[in-house]
Design a protein around this motif. Structure first.
Motif: not given
Ligand SMILES: [Zn+2]
Length: 436
Positions: A136-138, A183-185, A263-265, A283-285
């Motif tokens: 993830m990107n956090g 996927g998140d990226l 897409e995140h919503l 998984l989020h991503g």
């Molecule tokens: Zn994300």
């Protein structure tokens, strides 16, 4: 200088990573160091000494603590047990466990990092992150995603003072974690376009600078996608770099907007409903990779839409009744978000009426990748690229696609697609076009 060949690993610090000069207000928040290399975990004790001072509270879960291995560091330990959630109750538990220790070390990825980020912010103490997956990107972002009263919210919180990403640890993590990170990226071009659209319609502010921070790194990580499946540390280094810069981009933007659109919503609503029903979240991503294909298909359809059928929403009391009916127990948390966005719909429609041709042409010029090319990258990494890969039914995905815009007061491509009349009638056609 970074070596360009994938085989050569060199230590990377934040200043080496960021390809543009950052504004001072962003620099003041960002991690002071990012150590991204093979064997980086050995840098942890010195980083803790520099940024925290005394023995910290180390926070992790059984999987992340095992992935990190023994920590050569005096500390107190909080093992949160299997599958912790980043929610208000767990933030309180983390804070209570800190006692008189002077800061936190987050050993883990998304959930653990968000918990420590939020706890450190509320306590006014520093933390250091030892990342266990490029999922993830956090790591470098200035927000934490915390579930509060059933609603997935992002709250401002300063990132770790030092982010340590050991590419050997990242490469040894379960493959699905790096696949999720990819996927998140990959959502970046659609979320950045959502941000641009929101600015066009509501003057929320848009800057190309966050894109310049992260674009090249995203391309490099996508090009290395097949190395993720092969567990190559260098490919995981590329991914870790791009994910870190995605977090930096959010700090530069002062919001998650460049990395979190419609897409995140969809992904957030899946999570909210799963948690409300007591089911495990995915998984989020992994979810975001698939919903990015849906957003990309939506943009392709919008660019082709010559004659928008501008559609004002029903009056608020009718909308509120619909939201209560469709969201059940989640409705109370969602209503204030939807109400604020609903109140501005008339102004958006005026702009869409006056400027559709221009907006459509400029969207076409943003070169948003096709669902096919995004899918090829996901598949090269072995990442989920269909609803079936996620274990999600088409019927439920269509429902979530129809409802996701309600959960957040942020204008995205989902709102625009409703307001120009493409949705909800086109939901099935868009899902077909996305190939999900
Ligand atoms: Zn994300």
């Amino acid at each position: 200088m970074r070596a360009d060949t994938a085989e050569v690993e060199v230590p990377v610090k934040l200043d080496d990573l960021v390809p543009v000069k950052l504004p001072d207000d962003a620099r003041a928040i960002l991690p002071e160091e990012v150590i991204l290399e093979r064997g980086a975990r050995s840098a942890l004790p010195a980083a803790v000494k520099r940024h925290i001072g005394g023995a910290p509270l180390v926070v992790g879960d059984p999987d992340t603590l095992a992935a990190a291995g023994p920590l050569d560091l005096p500390h107190r330990l909080l093992d949160l047990g299997p599958h912790p959630h980043a929610d208000d109750a767990t933030v309180a538990r983390v804070r209570a466990a800190r006692g008189d220790t002077p800061g936190y070390v987050a050993v883990g990825s998304g959930t653990i990092n968000d918990l420590c980020k939020r706890a450190a912010e509320l306590d006014g103490v520093p933390f250091v992150a030892l990342g266990t997956a490029a999922s993830m990107n956090g790591y470098a972002s200035g927000i934490a995603a915390i579930l509060s009263d059933g609603l997935k919210t992002t709250v401002p919180s300063r990132p770790a003072r030092a982010v340590i990403l050991d590419t050997d640890i990242l490469a040894a993590a379960p493959a699905r974690l790096a696949q999720a990170g990819l996927g998140d990226l990959l959502s970046k071009p659609v979320s950045d376009s959502d941000w641009w659209l929101a600015d066009q319609l509501e003057g929320t502010g848009y800057s190309a600078l966050p894109g310049r921070v992260v674009d090249r790194a995203v391309d490099a990580a996508a090009a290395a996608a097949s190395g993720l499946a092969a567990r190559a540390p260098a490919a995981h280094g590329r991914l870790g770099e791009a994910l870190t810069l995605s977090g930096v981009a959010m700090v530069v933007a002062g919001s998650s907007a460049p990395a979190s659109g419609g897409e995140h919503l969809l992904s957030h609503l899946w999570d909210m409903e799963a948690i409300a029903a007591g089911r495990e979240t995915r998984l989020h991503g992994a979810q975001v990779g698939v919903t990015t294909l849906i957003s990309a298909a939506l943009y392709a359809a919008l660019v082709e839409l010559e004659a928008p059928d501008l559609t004002a929403p029903p009056p608020w009391p009718e909308e509120a009744a619909r939201i209560r009916r469709e969201f059940g127990g989640l409705a109370e948390a969602i209503l204030p978000q939807a109400k604020r966005k609903h109140a501005r719909a008339g102004d958006r429609l005026d702009i869409l009426r006056d400027r559709w041709e221009e907006l459509r042409a400029r969207l076409a010029g943003r070169a948003i990748p096709s669902p096919e090319s995004l899918r090829a990258t996901l598949k090269a990494a072995g990442a989920p690229s269909t609803l079936a890969d996620l274990g999600e039914s088409r019927v439920n995905a269509a429902r979530v696609f129809r409802l996701a815009r309600d959960i957040r007061d942020r204008v995205t491509v989902l709102d625009v697609a409703f307001e120009v009349g493409l949705l909800p009638g086109g939901i099935e056609a868009v899902l077909d076009r996305a190939g999900v």
